[in-house]
Design a protein around this motif. Sequence first.
Motif, PDB file in Angstrom:
ATOM      1  N   PRO A 288       0.813  -1.227   0.000  1.00  0.00           N
ATOM      2  CA  PRO A 288       0.000   0.000   0.000  1.00  0.00           C
ATOM      3  C   PRO A 288       0.840   1.268   0.000  1.00  0.00           C
ATOM      4  N   ALA A 289       2.021   1.192   0.624  1.00  0.00           N
ATOM      5  CA  ALA A 289       2.849   2.396   0.658  1.00  0.00           C
ATOM      6  C   ALA A 289       3.364   2.765  -0.740  1.00  0.00           C
ATOM      7  N   GLU A 290       3.646   1.732  -1.587  1.00  0.00           N
ATOM      8  CA  GLU A 290       4.161   1.987  -2.926  1.00  0.00           C
ATOM      9  C   GLU A 290       3.051   2.171  -3.960  1.00  0.00           C
ATOM     10  N   TYR A 359      -6.956   2.075  -5.927  1.00  0.00           N
ATOM     11  CA  TYR A 359      -5.537   2.201  -6.250  1.00  0.00           C
ATOM     12  C   TYR A 359      -5.349   2.036  -7.778  1.00  0.00           C
ATOM     13  N   GLU A 360      -4.313   2.700  -8.359  1.00  0.00           N
ATOM     14  CA  GLU A 360      -3.970   2.562  -9.774  1.00  0.00           C
ATOM     15  C   GLU A 360      -3.344   1.189 -10.011  1.00  0.00           C
TER      16      GLU A 360
END
Length: 547
Positions: A288-290, A359-360
């Motif tokens: 999730p951070a990236e 998210y993408e």
Amino acid sequence: MAVVERPAVPVRWQALAQLSAQQKLGLIVAVALAAALLVGAWIWTRTPDYRVLFTNLDDRDGGAILAALQQMNVPYKLGEGGAILVPASQVHEARLKLAAQGLPKGGLVGFELMENPKLGASQFQEQVNYQRALEGELARTVQSIAAVQSARVHLAIPRPSVFLREREKPSASVLVHLYPGRSLDAAQVNAIVHLVSSSVPELQPKNVTVIDQRGTLLSSNADPMTAAGLDPSQLKYRTELENLYARRIEAILAPIVGASNLRAQVSADVDFSHVEKTAETYKPNGTPAEAAVRSQHVVESTGEGAPAAAGIPGALSNQPPGNATAPLEAAPAKKDSPATPPPVTAPLVPTRKESTTNYEVDKTVTYTRSPSGVVRRLSAAVVVNYRTVPGADGKMEMKPLSAEELAQITNLVKEAIGFDEKRGDTVNVVNSPFTAPEEEPAPAEVPLWKQPQTLSLATEVGKHLLFAALAAYLLFGVLRPLARHLLSPAARSRTVAVEDSVPELAAPSGQRPPGQVNNLEVARQIARQDPRVVANVVKSWVGGDEG
């Protein structure tokens, strides 16, 4: 005997006058015949050489061309097969003048048919005239090809319809009449097909048929090469590519071994397929951070909600509360009694909280189109002749090349063709003696007397020489001997002597004047030698007495 003096007459005219009627007639006939032969020979030598102006003309064009030639005062002759012949010196001039008049028309009617429209013509007639004009123009264009002698074009153009299902495509048929010994290759036939299809709206090349005068179908849609997707241009490209590599090898090795000591051939495996590829790739999900947040939706509501459940669990506590009632009159509070606090209720909590995060996703779209005509493999074969070196006895000998020289030649060949081992290319260099080519016999030279120029010159010179020989024969062989015989002094003297002496033959001997005896002897001698002269004189006397 009285002597009558006659006026002096020239000797030649006396000789002509002394000729008999038959001799005069023969002389006149001989002179006339000689003159006629001379005039005929002169006309024969001056006869022009006729060449073909036009051939294979129809009756309409032939008549129009003859009328035009008569107006231009150009002599002409008709040959076999409807050919029109004119003098060789006027062929090109006559063609240019006739072309300026639009002759020959070739029996084909083009768009000049539309120049003079008829009043009251219907739409159908106008459509038919337009189709005829279009067919004529296409036929004229096809006839301009060098190998085509004549052409006919037939168009089948359907009537336009407003309904799409009932619309029909037009079609065309082309008949070409080729010159003897000529033919059309596949490229020329395709050119005719595309020419006709491009000139008619909505006409596809597959609906055009081309045949020749022998009934041979030239444009076949069932061509195996076309059905397999092959194109003659592909074969041409492959041949040019192989020749290019072969020329590279010969160019780099010719200075080393000599151009006559080298032979090279290259075979190329070319891929003409068209490949188009589209790829869509997704990467695995990351932390999730990236990850990149595309969108986020949060819904949170805080407020009053329903009262919390209270009381003793059981049936009574689960019943809904009753209707609220208020007292009509409030009881008075007592002064001495303490105040009662209001009842305490439980606090209210939030009833709804919602959160959405998008998210993408990583995606790669790749579109690949491979080029056509890529070389997949090359095979080169090179043959090198033995080297010529002087031997021990001074004579030239053939010796093979060393291993180092062959290795150098192999490396040069690989560099020249761009050798790629991964691609599977191969190079084979062989050192072998060449066989001396057999000398072809030189083409026999045409003798000078068989060459067309010599024959033409000999014909012209022969005409003039024959004319000169005939004139010389008539002049020196016929007329001159005849004139010499008639006008010779001996003949004249014999004639005069006979005329003077013969009358004395009939005179009495006593009446002969002196000096006439010798004349009588001379006359007798002339009569013995040339009795013809005496006979002519006597004949002239007899004819004079009868008159």
